[in-house]
Design a protein around this motif. Structure first.
Motif, mmCIF file in Angstrom:
data_model
loop_
_atom_site.group_PDB
_atom_site.id
_atom_site.type_symbol
_atom_site.label_atom_id
_atom_site.label_comp_id
_atom_site.label_asym_id
_atom_site.label_seq_id
_atom_site.Cartn_x
_atom_site.Cartn_y
_atom_site.Cartn_z
ATOM 1 N N VAL A 327 1.044 -12.476 -0.592
ATOM 2 C CA VAL A 327 1.908 -11.623 0.224
ATOM 3 C C VAL A 327 2.073 -10.252 -0.424
ATOM 4 C CG1 VAL A 327 4.242 -11.325 1.143
ATOM 5 C CG2 VAL A 327 3.152 -13.577 1.206
ATOM 6 N N LEU A 328 2.319 -10.231 -1.724
ATOM 7 C CA LEU A 328 2.523 -8.957 -2.425
ATOM 8 C C LEU A 328 1.254 -8.099 -2.398
ATOM 9 C CD1 LEU A 328 4.668 -10.089 -5.499
ATOM 10 C CD2 LEU A 328 5.431 -8.930 -3.427
ATOM 11 N N THR A 329 0.098 -8.746 -2.468
ATOM 12 C CA THR A 329 -1.167 -7.992 -2.392
ATOM 13 C C THR A 329 -1.320 -7.341 -1.025
ATOM 14 O OG1 THR A 329 -2.242 -9.463 -3.986
ATOM 15 C CG2 THR A 329 -3.676 -8.160 -2.550
ATOM 16 N N GLU A 330 -0.988 -8.092 0.042
ATOM 17 C CA GLU A 330 -1.065 -7.535 1.392
ATOM 18 C C GLU A 330 -0.070 -6.397 1.571
ATOM 19 O OE1 GLU A 330 -0.373 -10.902 3.858
ATOM 20 O OE2 GLU A 330 -2.413 -11.708 3.646
ATOM 21 N N VAL A 331 1.137 -6.576 1.034
ATOM 22 C CA VAL A 331 2.155 -5.528 1.119
ATOM 23 C C VAL A 331 1.698 -4.285 0.367
ATOM 24 C CG1 VAL A 331 4.483 -4.870 0.377
ATOM 25 C CG2 VAL A 331 4.097 -7.080 1.473
ATOM 26 N N GLU A 332 1.127 -4.468 -0.810
ATOM 27 C CA GLU A 332 0.639 -3.335 -1.610
ATOM 28 C C GLU A 332 -0.442 -2.554 -0.865
ATOM 29 O OE1 GLU A 332 -1.579 -2.561 -5.911
ATOM 30 O OE2 GLU A 332 -0.550 -4.469 -5.533
ATOM 31 N N THR A 333 -1.320 -3.272 -0.166
ATOM 32 C CA THR A 333 -2.376 -2.618 0.617
ATOM 33 C C THR A 333 -1.775 -1.793 1.755
ATOM 34 O OG1 THR A 333 -3.934 -4.403 0.121
ATOM 35 C CG2 THR A 333 -4.447 -2.990 2.006
ATOM 36 N N CYS A 334 -0.789 -2.367 2.441
ATOM 37 C CA CYS A 334 -0.133 -1.638 3.537
ATOM 38 C C CYS A 334 0.592 -0.406 3.026
ATOM 39 C CB CYS A 334 0.855 -2.561 4.259
ATOM 40 S SG CYS A 334 0.095 -3.898 5.194
ATOM 41 N N VAL A 335 1.278 -0.550 1.898
ATOM 42 C CA VAL A 335 1.999 0.586 1.311
ATOM 43 C C VAL A 335 1.029 1.710 0.960
ATOM 44 C CG1 VAL A 335 3.290 1.353 -0.728
ATOM 45 C CG2 VAL A 335 3.947 -0.757 0.440
ATOM 46 N N GLU A 336 -0.065 1.360 0.310
ATOM 47 C CA GLU A 336 -1.058 2.363 -0.091
ATOM 48 C C GLU A 336 -1.661 3.067 1.123
ATOM 49 O OE1 GLU A 336 -5.252 2.598 -2.634
ATOM 50 O OE2 GLU A 336 -4.101 0.738 -2.553
ATOM 51 N N LYS A 337 -1.950 2.307 2.167
ATOM 52 C CA LYS A 337 -2.537 2.883 3.378
ATOM 53 C C LYS A 337 -1.576 3.859 4.044
ATOM 54 C CE LYS A 337 -4.550 1.542 7.836
ATOM 55 N NZ LYS A 337 -4.881 0.407 8.725
ATOM 56 N N THR A 375 -0.896 8.033 -5.161
ATOM 57 C CA THR A 375 -1.002 6.930 -6.125
ATOM 58 C C THR A 375 0.325 6.696 -6.839
ATOM 59 O OG1 THR A 375 -3.359 7.391 -6.477
ATOM 60 C CG2 THR A 375 -2.226 6.122 -8.173
ATOM 61 N N GLN A 376 0.973 7.797 -7.229
ATOM 62 C CA GLN A 376 2.273 7.675 -7.887
ATOM 63 C C GLN A 376 3.258 6.927 -6.997
ATOM 64 O OE1 GLN A 376 3.794 11.453 -9.511
ATOM 65 N NE2 GLN A 376 1.719 12.265 -9.339
ATOM 66 N N LEU A 377 3.361 7.347 -5.755
ATOM 67 C CA LEU A 377 4.302 6.727 -4.828
ATOM 68 C C LEU A 377 3.945 5.273 -4.549
ATOM 69 C CD1 LEU A 377 4.887 9.622 -2.272
ATOM 70 C CD2 LEU A 377 6.671 8.457 -3.572
ATOM 71 N N SER A 378 2.678 5.004 -4.258
ATOM 72 C CA SER A 378 2.237 3.644 -3.927
ATOM 73 C C SER A 378 2.512 2.693 -5.082
ATOM 74 C CB SER A 378 0.747 3.643 -3.588
ATOM 75 O OG SER A 378 0.471 4.459 -2.480
ATOM 76 N N THR A 379 2.184 3.121 -6.307
ATOM 77 C CA THR A 379 2.389 2.267 -7.479
ATOM 78 C C THR A 379 3.870 1.983 -7.702
ATOM 79 O OG1 THR A 379 0.401 3.198 -8.514
ATOM 80 C CG2 THR A 379 1.956 2.055 -9.944
ATOM 81 N N ALA A 380 4.693 3.031 -7.640
ATOM 82 C CA ALA A 380 6.129 2.869 -7.884
ATOM 83 C C ALA A 380 6.790 2.012 -6.810
ATOM 84 C CB ALA A 380 6.793 4.239 -7.961
ATOM 85 N N ILE A 381 6.431 2.245 -5.546
ATOM 86 C CA ILE A 381 7.037 1.476 -4.452
ATOM 87 C C ILE A 381 6.601 0.015 -4.511
ATOM 88 C CG2 ILE A 381 7.051 1.171 -1.945
ATOM 89 C CD1 ILE A 381 6.926 4.229 -1.710
ATOM 90 N N SER A 382 5.327 -0.231 -4.755
ATOM 91 C CA SER A 382 4.831 -1.610 -4.848
ATOM 92 C C SER A 382 5.499 -2.341 -6.003
ATOM 93 C CB SER A 382 3.308 -1.612 -5.023
ATOM 94 O OG SER A 382 2.675 -1.076 -3.881
#
Length: 523
Positions: A327-337, A375-382
């Motif tokens: 689930v977290l991997t899918e969420v991380e992908t959506c956040v990055e996109k 990248t900064q935002l995606s990493t921090a939010i995930s």
């Protein structure tokens, strides 16, 4: 003169004796390139005509490779397919697919770039086909009928049914001709008519190829001139704001743009993603019932029912491996996109002063921090989401050790009882704080860009004059491009430029034509 030219060409073009039985000698001769320059008005335009080896059943094997190598190396704008049999059968049918295969796979649009020339049409041939005495005059209408017959035979040839996706037969790209008869019988008005008809269609086809080739170039220049002009005009409006009060107002405007166009969009997007996490965790936990039973049995067999911390650790490791990590991997992908799409819009648009400042600020920030804002935002939010989810799951499964293996609250039952222990409201507050912090840094770089712009406008006494000159130059380039584009599509000798109204005016037989940007109006 003709004999001298013939003798000179023969030295290079005549097939060497015995080469038919010597493959290496034949290939050396076939690969010879002969450059012929001739004083012709048509060639004076820069046009180059290249005679490439044709196709025949008795071709030497090397000719196929020579054709393919030539087309890949030279990449002509168009190809004239010459054939002698008006019925377009046998050899011609086999030659057409071979020619298509010889062309580069990424070549230009073949449908427009292919011209067909039936090269054995003369007064004598037309007269014979129409049962007219060769000594009598052949009417132009009869010649036109013969042309239509030849075109009909070409179009109805079965070879084009298999090549329909890449070949388009059009009457405008077809003509009859017999150059040798035109030269041999210069006083024949019928041969002159046939040759003129061929040249007229050939030139129109060549002009069409030039239009296709240069239209995109002119459009790009026009767009670039327009874009730069908008930037310059936008900058002119901002120069008056570089007073102390004007600068503060400009800074506030950019702060508002960042808050509205980026911070708000990202928070809304993340809110949608976060809102679906509890349900996704619930579905993931319930998706492996057999694995859960097996894991429960292993814990019971281990006889460590009193080791609550150890059991909790094993349970969390099991749940993460089987469900939560996915689930977290899918969420991380959506956040990055989502983040990449929103931040990417900064780089896509630089049509005006504001967009240019924001784009340059982003580039400066990423160059300084050695990583992209996305990248900064995606990493921090995930990371924030993962921490919150992990804590919430531990909170639910961390029960007193004495009752851990009670029948009603085993692992399976706990999963069935899993509540919405994930506090999405608190998670969004943490995410909003992360977003605000990153964009606070971004706004610092925007302010640095504005300070630089403020300094330049105050220190440069020539700035306004330079801007006026640049704007005038781009507008003039834009008008000149319109004029060239008009000349490309319309055969006018004189084109006048009206710099004030951005109009190219041409005068021809049909009257004046005004070219407004990309549209045309005739009066």
């Amino acid at each position: 003169m003709k004999k001298q030219l013939k003798d000179r060409l023969a030295v290079h073009l005549a097939r060497p004796q015995g080469s038919d039985d010597d493959p290496e000698a034949f290939e050396r001769w076939a690969r010879t390139i002969v450059l012929v320059e001739f004083p012709s008005p048509l060639l004076a335009t820069g046009l180059e005509l290249i005679d490439v080896p044709g196709y025949s059943k008795t071709d030497h094997a090397s000719l196929k490779a020579i054709r393919e190598e030539f087309f890949n190396a030279y990449r002509p704008n168009g190809v004239i397919f010459c054939y002698t049999n008006a019925a377009f059968s046998d050899g011609e049918v086999e030659a057409m697919p071979e020619m298509i295969r010889s062309l580069p796979k990424d070549w230009c649009d073949i449908k427009e770039a292919l011209f067909f020339a039936q090269t054995k049409s003369s007064k004598a041939v037309v007269a014979m086909n129409k049962e007219i005495d060769p000594c009598e005059e052949v009417p132009e209408s009869v010649i036109n009928d013969h042309l239509a017959d030849c075109y009909s035979k070409l179009k109805s040839s079965p070879v084009f049914s298999s090549l329909s996706s890449s070949i388009s037969i059009d009457e405008r790209r077809f003509a009859n001709v017999n150059s040798l008869h035109f030269i041999k019988y210069p006083d024949s008005k019928e041969n002159k008519y046939i040759f003129k008809q061929f040249i007229d269609r050939l030139i129109k086809w060549i002009v069409r190829l030039l239009q296709i080739q240069w239209d995109p170039v002119f459009v790009l220049i026009e767009l670039e001139c327009h874009t730069v002009s908008v930037k310059i005009e936008s900058m002119q409006l901002r120069i008056d704001l570089t007073t102390e009060s004007g600068f503060d107002s400009l800074k506030e405007e950019f702060d508002q743009m960042v808050a509205t166009d980026f911070v708000k969009k990202i928070n809304n997007s993340m809110s949608t993603i976060v809102g679906g996490i509890p349900a996704s965790i619930k579905r993931a936990l319930e998706s492996h019932p057999k694995c859960i039973e097996s894991f429960q049995q292993e814990i019971l067999k281990s006889n460590k029912s009193d080791d609550a911390p150890g059991i909790l650790s094993q349970t969390m490791a099991f749940l993460h491996k089987k469900s939560i990590d996915k689930v977290l991997t899918e969420v991380e992908t959506c956040v990055e996109k989502e983040i990449s799409a929103i931040i990417g819009s900064i780089m896509e648009n630089d049509d005006d002063f504001e967009s240019t400042i924001m784009k340059n600020s982003l580039v400066a920030m990423e160059r300084t921090l050695k990583t992209s804002l996305a990248t900064q935002l995606s990493t921090a939010i995930s990371s924030t989401i993962s921490t919150s989810v992990f804590g919430a799951v531990i909170q639910h499964f961390n029960i007193p050790s004495r009752s851990f293996f009670a029948p009603k609250i085993d692992l399976k039952t706990q999963i069935e009882m899993y509540p919405d222990s994930i506090d999405t409201i608190s998670m969004m507050k943490d995410i909003s704080q992360v977003v605000s912090e990153r964009f606070r840094i971004y706004k610092t770089f925007i302010e640095l860009q504005l300070v630089r712009f403020d300094r330049l406008t105050k220190e440069s006494k020539m700035l306004q004059r330079d801007i006026d000159i640049a704007l005038t130059s781009y507008q003039l380039l834009y008008i000149n491009t319109l004029a060239l584009n008009s000349r490309l599509h319309f055969p006018f000798d004189n084109i006048e430029l009206d710099q004030l109204s951005s109009v190219a005016v041409a005068n021809g037989d049909i009257g004046p034509v005004w070219h407004y940007k990309s549209s045309l109006a005739m009066m």
